[in-house]
Design a protein around this motif. Structure first.
Motif, PDB file in Angstrom:
ATOM      1  N   UNK A   1       0.891  -1.138   0.094  1.00 50.69           N
ATOM      2  CA  UNK A   1       0.024   0.004  -0.059  1.00 50.69           C
ATOM      3  C   UNK A   1       0.770   1.427   0.036  1.00 50.69           C
ATOM      4  N   UNK A   2       1.898   1.122   0.796  1.00 50.13           N
ATOM      5  CA  UNK A   2       2.911   2.488   1.003  1.00 50.13           C
ATOM      6  C   UNK A   2       3.696   2.713  -0.588  1.00 50.13           C
ATOM      7  N   UNK A   3       3.836   1.502  -1.359  1.00 48.54           N
ATOM      8  CA  UNK A   3       4.455   1.736  -2.516  1.00 48.54           C
ATOM      9  C   UNK A   3       3.556   2.217  -3.811  1.00 48.54           C
ATOM     10  N   UNK A   4       2.327   1.927  -3.394  1.00 40.93           N
ATOM     11  CA  UNK A   4       1.336   2.328  -4.439  1.00 40.93           C
ATOM     12  C   UNK A   4       0.970   3.897  -3.854  1.00 40.93           C
ATOM     13  N   UNK A   5       1.006   4.361  -2.714  1.00 40.66           N
ATOM     14  CA  UNK A   5       1.213   5.557  -2.527  1.00 40.66           C
ATOM     15  C   UNK A   5       2.266   6.452  -2.998  1.00 40.66           C
ATOM     16  N   UNK A   6       3.198   5.758  -3.010  1.00 40.69           N
ATOM     17  CA  UNK A   6       4.757   6.563  -3.679  1.00 40.69           C
ATOM     18  C   UNK A   6       4.342   6.845  -5.003  1.00 40.69           C
ATOM     19  N   UNK A   7       3.853   5.753  -5.746  1.00 38.54           N
ATOM     20  CA  UNK A   7       3.680   5.918  -7.058  1.00 38.54           C
ATOM     21  C   UNK A   7       2.596   6.966  -7.379  1.00 38.54           C
ATOM     22  N   UNK A   8       1.766   7.034  -6.676  1.00 39.12           N
ATOM     23  CA  UNK A   8       0.705   8.068  -6.840  1.00 39.12           C
ATOM     24  C   UNK A   8       1.114   9.473  -6.446  1.00 39.12           C
ATOM     25  N   UNK A   9       2.298   9.652  -5.921  1.00 40.37           N
ATOM     26  CA  UNK A   9       2.874  10.779  -5.537  1.00 40.37           C
ATOM     27  C   UNK A   9       2.558  11.386  -4.394  1.00 40.37           C
ATOM     28  N   UNK A  10       2.366  10.500  -3.240  1.00 39.54           N
ATOM     29  CA  UNK A  10       2.229  10.910  -1.999  1.00 39.54           C
ATOM     30  C   UNK A  10       3.346  11.247  -0.986  1.00 39.54           C
ATOM     31  N   UNK A  11       3.264  12.195  -0.394  1.00 39.42           N
ATOM     32  CA  UNK A  11       4.477  12.816   0.463  1.00 39.42           C
ATOM     33  C   UNK A  11       4.731  11.735   1.568  1.00 39.42           C
TER      34      UNK A  11
END
Length: 616
Positions: free
Chosen positions: A509-519
């Protein structure tokens, strides 16, 4: 760095900064001659020896009896297992300012004068600590034993192993490996214990050799209680150097004890030289020195010589009355490891622990029943145990009515603020630090070093410079320093719990958030933190209970009665053993109301947060 900074400031600000600031503000001078004088001081040596014996015997007895009780519970029927487990949890959840006065009430109804002799007083604080600490060890061991596959015990039973053999060969070994870290921390906490000697014996009876210009010590004066008593005399600037030096000496003693204990667990046969130096520097008693060849022959595996040396040394120590704590600890170790009839000794030890466990259950049930009865009684002073026929006579609600008329709700509100403030701030600080340590291994290594520092210094050796610092800065009688002190004491378990929770979350889930540009802030608050909500709820509950039931920090940092939490109010009614006008009925009513409020505030939280986590 932003995530880890609050954790670093908390540990450094509550351990290192007070020591440095108090030394500078009080113009404390580093005098090695004063260190040596304090080390030779009779009061310090008596308190250190009492602390070593008290910590060792209490830790050992709680471990053996707790694991034995857990082994008995897994063999009981489900109903009785749950009933005893509930009793263990209730006694464990009782704050020390409730459980220890109740134990003292039972003690005074059993023994006319617990401090009539040194041995009797020392045994009193040992039994009190045993009663308070046994539940947590038994519950941890029970959880370990329930996870063990039944096939292991069944295979040993088919091979002809009896009940005692299965316990020592299988269950005891598992508990010993799993609880080593807890036992080390418990040993350090007992070395600097304040609550038990203060609420049961007040450090008495005092010893003639313990009256010195640098302090007063007796048969039940631990290092923590010794520092607490000396802290009362710091008004003059000249005493700051003395207090700072004495506090540093106690800290060094705890550090040395922690290091030596770790070495004993890892390589006990390699500690002969250390033991020799300890005995020569510490006591230089003839009986102890005669005992030292025992460790030498232990290296050479000459058990016959070892037993002979042990018997001669122990006899000489008892005759000469020069039995040092090191000798007693070594005697217990040799008795357990090298008893000539090992199976007979195992059975004797097992049945002795069974008797202690049964006694603990009976004493716990009697203590809870006596507390409830006392809250409805009309007695002002401590009454004797009621008979069955007289138990329900003269009961009333007067104690509870007086609680609300005397402003007890203000004390409940103060405790609630301490609990909520500690819980919310602790979840924020420790969760952020654990997330930073998970992302950067250097932060994790640094955090372990800070935790090790906290384990050694989060006691009276921290409160002494903290009180001096807050007094100089005008920070006494405020809630924030108490909250920070509670967080500092909770740091080891809280950080490790949060780190383990974040480590077990699914990184997808964290990796998907990083892909979406989350800080990093968005990843933490919107993904990682919600995934760890069940453990975060337990973490909040743990810190909340510690804040609600805090006693030593408010006792030293608050002097205004309107800011008293319930712990200090109950201590004023019956917690202090030196009170001449006790109010046991009010104490019991306030204690029951406090425990009920704590349960109402804390028990629903995990269920509510788990429901929110599963639905969101």
């Amino acid at each position: 760095m932003t995530f880890f900074l609050p954790f670093f400031l908390l540990i450094a600000g509550m351990t290192l900064f007070p020591a440095v600031f108090s030394a500078i503000a009080g113009q404390a001078q580093i005098r090695f001659d004063l260190f040596w004088t304090l080390f030779q001081d009779g009061a310090f040596r008596i308190s250190a020896q009492v602390s070593a014996l008290y910590a060792f015997i209490a830790t050992l007895s709680v471990f053996f009896c707790g694991t034995t009780l857990a082994y008995l519970l897994i063999r009981l029927r489900r109903f009785w297992r749950k009933a005893v487990a509930l009793l263990l949890f209730v006694i464990w959840a009782l704050p020390s300012f409730v459980s220890l006065p109740i134990f003292r009430a039972l003690l005074l109804n059993t023994i006319e004068n617990p401090i009539a002799s040194e041995i009797q007083a020392f045994c009193s604080i040992l039994v009190g600590r045993f009663w308070v600490d046994l539940p947590v060890v038994a519950l941890i061991a029970l959880a370990l034993f329930e996870e063990l596959p039944p096939s292991y015990e069944e295979s040993m039973r088919l091979e002809g192993a009896g009940t005692v053999d299965r316990f020592f060969s299988l269950f005891f070994q598992i508990a010993q490996k799993s609880l080593v870290g807890y036992l080390c921390v418990s040993f350090l906490d007992l070395m600097r214990d304040v609550n038990v000697p203060m609420m049961i014996t007040e450090g008495r009876p005092l010893s003639y050799a313990g009256f010195t210009p640098y302090g007063i010590a007796g048969a039940t004066t631990t290092l923590g209680f010794f520092l607490k008593n000396n802290l009362l005399d710091f008004a003059a600037t000249d005493s700051w150097t003395f207090l700072w030096s004495q506090n540093a000496l106690v800290t060094v003693t705890l550090l040395a004890g922690f290091w030596f204990l770790n070495r004993m667990f890892k390589r006990p046969e390699k500690t002969f030289g250390i033991w020799l130096g300890l005995e020569i520097v510490w006591s230089f008693s003839l009986g102890s020195l005669l005992f030292l060849p025992a460790f030498f022959f232990r290296d050479w595996h000459r058990r016959g010589h070892l037993r002979a040396c042990a018997i001669i040394a122990l006899g000489a120590s008892l005759i000469l009355r020069q039995l040092s704590p090191s000798t007693v600890i070594l005697c217990f170790y040799l008795l357990f490891r090298l008893f000539p009839f090992q199976r007979a000794f195992d059975r004797l030890l097992f049945f002795f622990n069974v008797a202690l466990a049964v006694l603990w259950i009976a004493m716990s049930g009697g203590a809870l029943g006596f507390l409830v009865w006392l809250s409805f009684s009309r007695y002002r002073y401590l009454p004797p145990f009621p008979g069955i026929a007289d138990a329900f006579k003269g009961l009333s609600w007067n104690n509870y009515v007086y609680l609300f008329d005397s402003g007890f709700l203000v004390n409940l509100k103060n405790s609630l603020w301490l609990g909520l403030g500690s819980g919310l701030l602790g979840v924020l600080v420790f969760s952020m630090a654990a997330y930073a340590a998970l992302k950067n291994s250097r932060y994790h290594t640094f955090a372990k070093g800070l935790i090790g520092l906290t384990l050694v210094m989060a006691g009276m050796n921290t409160f002494v410079p903290l009180v001096l610092t807050l007094d100089a800065l005008g920070g006494l009688n405020r809630f924030l320093p108490i909250v920070l002190a509670i967080l500092n004491q909770s740091a080891p378990i809280a950080f490790m719990t949060a780190y383990a929770a974040f480590r077990q979350t699914d990184p997808t889930y964290a990796e998907l958030g990083q892909i979406d540009g989350a800080s990093r802030w968005q990843l933490f608050w919107k993904i990682v933190f919600p995934l760890a909500f069940p453990t975060v709820a337990v973490l909040f509950l743990y810190i909340f209970i510690r804040g609600w039931s805090s006693f030593i920090a408010p006792l030293l940092l608050i002097s205004s009665p309107e800011k008293y939490p319930v712990s200090l109010r109950l201590y004023d009614w019956a917690g202090n053993p030196g009170l001449h006008h006790t109010r046991w009925g009010l104490f019991a009513a306030g204690a029951l109301l406090t425990v009920t409020m704590m349960a109402v505030c804390s028990i629903p939280l995990p269920a509510l947060w788990r429901k929110r986590w599963s639905s969101g």
